[in-house]
Design an enzyme around this catalytic site. Structure first.
Site, PDB file in Angstrom:
ATOM      1  N   GLY A  25       0.783  -1.161  -0.122  1.00  0.00           N
ATOM      2  CA  GLY A  25      -0.076   0.005   0.015  1.00  0.00           C
ATOM      3  C   GLY A  25       0.860   1.307   0.046  1.00  0.00           C
ATOM      4  N   ASP A  26       0.133   2.282  -0.148  1.00  0.00           N
ATOM      5  CA  ASP A  26       0.914   3.769  -0.081  1.00  0.00           C
ATOM      6  C   ASP A  26       2.042   3.847  -1.407  1.00  0.00           C
ATOM      7  OD1 ASP A  26      -0.924   4.250   2.007  1.00  0.00           O
ATOM      8  OD2 ASP A  26       0.528   3.546   3.288  1.00  0.00           O
ATOM      9  N   LYS A  29      -0.388   5.212  -5.744  1.00  0.00           N
ATOM     10  CA  LYS A  29      -1.262   5.176  -6.797  1.00  0.00           C
ATOM     11  C   LYS A  29      -2.013   6.362  -7.017  1.00  0.00           C
ATOM     12  CE  LYS A  29      -2.920   1.807  -3.759  1.00  0.00           C
ATOM     13  NZ  LYS A  29      -1.914   1.872  -2.784  1.00  0.00           N
ATOM     14  N   GLY A  53      -5.801   5.720   1.500  1.00  0.00           N
ATOM     15  CA  GLY A  53      -5.677   7.085   1.732  1.00  0.00           C
ATOM     16  C   GLY A  53      -4.899   7.198   0.292  1.00  0.00           C
ATOM     17  N   HIS A  54      -5.495   7.835  -0.495  1.00  0.00           N
ATOM     18  CA  HIS A  54      -4.621   8.121  -1.823  1.00  0.00           C
ATOM     19  C   HIS A  54      -4.585   9.661  -1.936  1.00  0.00           C
ATOM     20  CE1 HIS A  54      -6.244   4.115  -3.824  1.00  0.00           C
ATOM     21  NE2 HIS A  54      -5.591   4.103  -2.503  1.00  0.00           N
ATOM     22  N   ARG A 154     -23.342 -13.190   4.633  1.00  0.00           N
ATOM     23  CA  ARG A 154     -24.567 -12.757   3.672  1.00  0.00           C
ATOM     24  C   ARG A 154     -25.702 -12.001   4.584  1.00  0.00           C
ATOM     25  NH1 ARG A 154     -24.653 -18.857   1.600  1.00  0.00           N
ATOM     26  NH2 ARG A 154     -24.151 -19.160   3.933  1.00  0.00           N
ATOM     27  N   GLN A 238      -5.224  -0.568  -1.192  1.00  0.00           N
ATOM     28  CA  GLN A 238      -4.424  -1.377  -0.607  1.00  0.00           C
ATOM     29  C   GLN A 238      -3.720  -1.781  -1.539  1.00  0.00           C
ATOM     30  OE1 GLN A 238      -8.159  -1.858   0.213  1.00  0.00           O
ATOM     31  NE2 GLN A 238      -7.430  -0.167   1.557  1.00  0.00           N
ATOM     32  N   GLY A 316      -2.146   8.426   9.682  1.00  0.00           N
ATOM     33  CA  GLY A 316      -0.925   9.213  10.344  1.00  0.00           C
ATOM     34  C   GLY A 316       0.122   8.662  11.108  1.00  0.00           C
ATOM     35  N   ARG A 317       0.181   7.199  11.021  1.00  0.00           N
ATOM     36  CA  ARG A 317       1.128   6.351  11.625  1.00  0.00           C
ATOM     37  C   ARG A 317       2.349   6.245  10.966  1.00  0.00           C
ATOM     38  NH1 ARG A 317      -2.140   0.522  12.121  1.00  0.00           N
ATOM     39  NH2 ARG A 317      -2.657   1.431   9.986  1.00  0.00           N
ATOM     40  N   ARG A 319       5.294   4.712   8.750  1.00  0.00           N
ATOM     41  CA  ARG A 319       5.418   3.661   7.848  1.00  0.00           C
ATOM     42  C   ARG A 319       6.868   3.065   8.048  1.00  0.00           C
ATOM     43  NH1 ARG A 319       3.407   7.341   2.902  1.00  0.00           N
ATOM     44  NH2 ARG A 319       1.482   7.166   2.907  1.00  0.00           N
TER      45      ARG A 319
END
Ligand code: GDP
Ligand code: IMO
Ligand code: MG
Length: 441
Positions: A25-26, A29, A53-54, A154, A238, A316-317, A319
């Protein structure tokens, strides 16, 4: 909308291109979708929800989109049935994109089969993560796992249900069930929190209902574009290694993130898919739990978290940062059938003094491994990455360069090594966060 069974091999039929992340991710994209969107008639999100978050730039301002496709500023944009939405966040995001100039009334479409994140899904996500203690997944706590669990079970609530006269009953029934689970499993009394959350939820539902004419059957909607010869782009959220089936399970998300999921989650035939853009960073990052075999040292990681803003766009964590990992990249290219790579953040290496590393393979108990498998991603301790070193291009810059030949020689050596090792070409290289900071190769 009527579905016509035209012979898709004849006549003027369109195609689907898919853009997905190749790692955790990140990868950037959003930025690439914003650039590509002008060349497509329709851009669709097909998986996940506001856990994404794009980031894009509009008039030099950084704007993060979580649910709506980054194509919304260029034309029609669909949240397709494979997605999940939180009405409260969707309302805020609609207001945000309108503020930045998007024509939501004419351009935002939402699949009636999209599942709705209920307030209790958020509470369950939180309670379940807390109960996992040291084994927690590092979920974004957006209710993703509980909402997809209800879908598979379902008993989910969908966008089409909003328009049913008994929507409140559908909501009450499911929320009551969730409250029981929260109480019995986690001794969590949701009553007080839920009163405010329910009020916000229904106020957002009323707001979203004003777009009810834009609720569509995803399959018919996208097929109509294709049968008219139009070009459709799917924006993955993702990334490959977070895929529910093939990622680093259980440290994954709860949706299908691969390129092949785009056609099935949009509701179109697999034969329409043409180009698959696999996006990767010049290095690798991961936010949340799970293995990361090629992690850089603490000092360099802290430096990159600072200078390259390696913090989650959603949460905001910080990476975690790693060297580029070719065994994972080979696996990701194979899983997606990527036809080309888009590499972002090359310019970040301009800021580093260290020489660069690429992991070419792993040694596992004395055996060489060029790709990854079940044990490699779970038994991280046995995995010894083997690196090739590359000189940095100190004093020279890749940032802002427009032509491939004008990149520093060492940067080209680094990029061409990757292409040779994995066997597919780079189509785009991104050398800055702005929409046009790109090299088309
Ligand atoms: P996504 O989830 O894949 O869309 O990526 P994110 O938006 O979460 O994270 C990518 C971050 O990198 C954002 O802050 C982008 O603005 C930034 N970015 C994307 N491409 C580049 C690039 O080539 N150079 C730099 N410096 N930043 C970039
Ligand atoms: P974009 O689209 C990076 C990670 C979380 C956690 C795991 C499961 O911006 O690339 P979830 O909330 O889905 O149950 O979390 O997946 N994760 C992401 N990491 N980028 C994302 O999206 C992510 N979406 C989920 O950190 O480890
Ligand atoms: Mg992101």
């Amino acid at each position: 909308m009527e579905l016509k069974n035209k012979d898709i091999r004849g006549g003027s039929v369109g195609n689907l291109d898919v853009l997905i992340g190749l790692f955790y991710g990140d990868e950037g994209k959003g930025k690439i979708v914003q650039y590509l969107a002008d060349s497509y008639d329709l851009v669709c999100r097909f998986n996940g929800g506001p856990n994404a978050g794009h980031t894009i730039y509009i008039n030099s301002e950084s704007v993060v989109l979580n649910t709506i496709s980054c194509g919304i500023f260029s034309g029609p944009s669909l949240c397709a049935d494979g997605m999940v939405v939180n009405p409260v966040l969707l309302k805020e995001e609609i207001e945000k994109v309108i503020k930045y100039g998007a024509d939501v009334k004419n351009n935002l479409f939402i699949g009636t089969g999209v599942h709705i994140i209920l307030p209790t899904h958020l509470l369950m996500d939180k309670a379940e993560e807390m109960a996992k203690g040291d084994n927690k997944i590092g979920s974004t706590q957006m209710g993703i796992c509980p909402v997809y669990r209800d879908k598979a079970g379902r008993e989910g609530v969908r966008v089409g249900d909003i328009l049913q006269p008994n929507f409140k009953d559908i909501y009450d029934r499911q929320v009551a069930k969730h409250c029981k689970i929260l109480m019995e499993l986690y001794n969590y009394d949701a009553t007080v929190e839920l009163a405010t959350m329910t009020e916000q939820f229904f106020s957002a539902i009323e707001y979203i209902k004003q777009y009810k004419n834009n609720f569509v059957n995803s399959s018919a909607f996208v097929n109509d574009y294709l049968q008219k010869g139009k070009k459709v782009l799917a924006e993955g959220a993702q990334a490959t290694m977070l895929d529910i089936s093939f990622g680093t399970y259980p440290f994954v998300t709860s949706s299908r993130t691969l390129a092949s999921a785009a056609s099935s989650e949009l509701g179109i035939g697999a034969q329409y898919t043409k180009n698959v853009y696999g996006v990767l960073k010049a290095y690798t990052t991961r936010v949340g739990g799970g293995p990361l075999a090629t992690r850089v040292g603490a000092e360099l990681e802290a430096y990159l978290q600072e200078v390259a803003h390696e913090r989650g766009a959603r949460t905001g964590r910080p990476r975690n940062v790693a060297w580029l990992d070719l065994p994972t990249l080979r696996y990701a290219i194979a899983l997606n059938g990527a036809t080309s790579m888009v590499l972002t953040k090359l310019d970040i290496f301009d800021l580093m003094k260290e020489d660069l590393k690429i992991c070419t393979h792993y040694m596992v108990n004395g055996v060489e491994k060029n790709t990854i498998d079940f044990n490699l991603v779970t038994e991280n301790d046995n995995v010894v990455p083997v690196y090739t070193d590359f000189k940095n291009w100190q004093g020279q810059k890749s940032e802002g360069i427009k032509k491939y030949e004008e990149l520093p020689e060492q940067a080209r050596v680094y990029l061409e090594f990757i292409e040779t090792q994995v066997g597919i070409p780079l189509s785009i290289i991104s050398v800055g966060a702005g929409k046009d900071d790109l090299i088309l190769k």
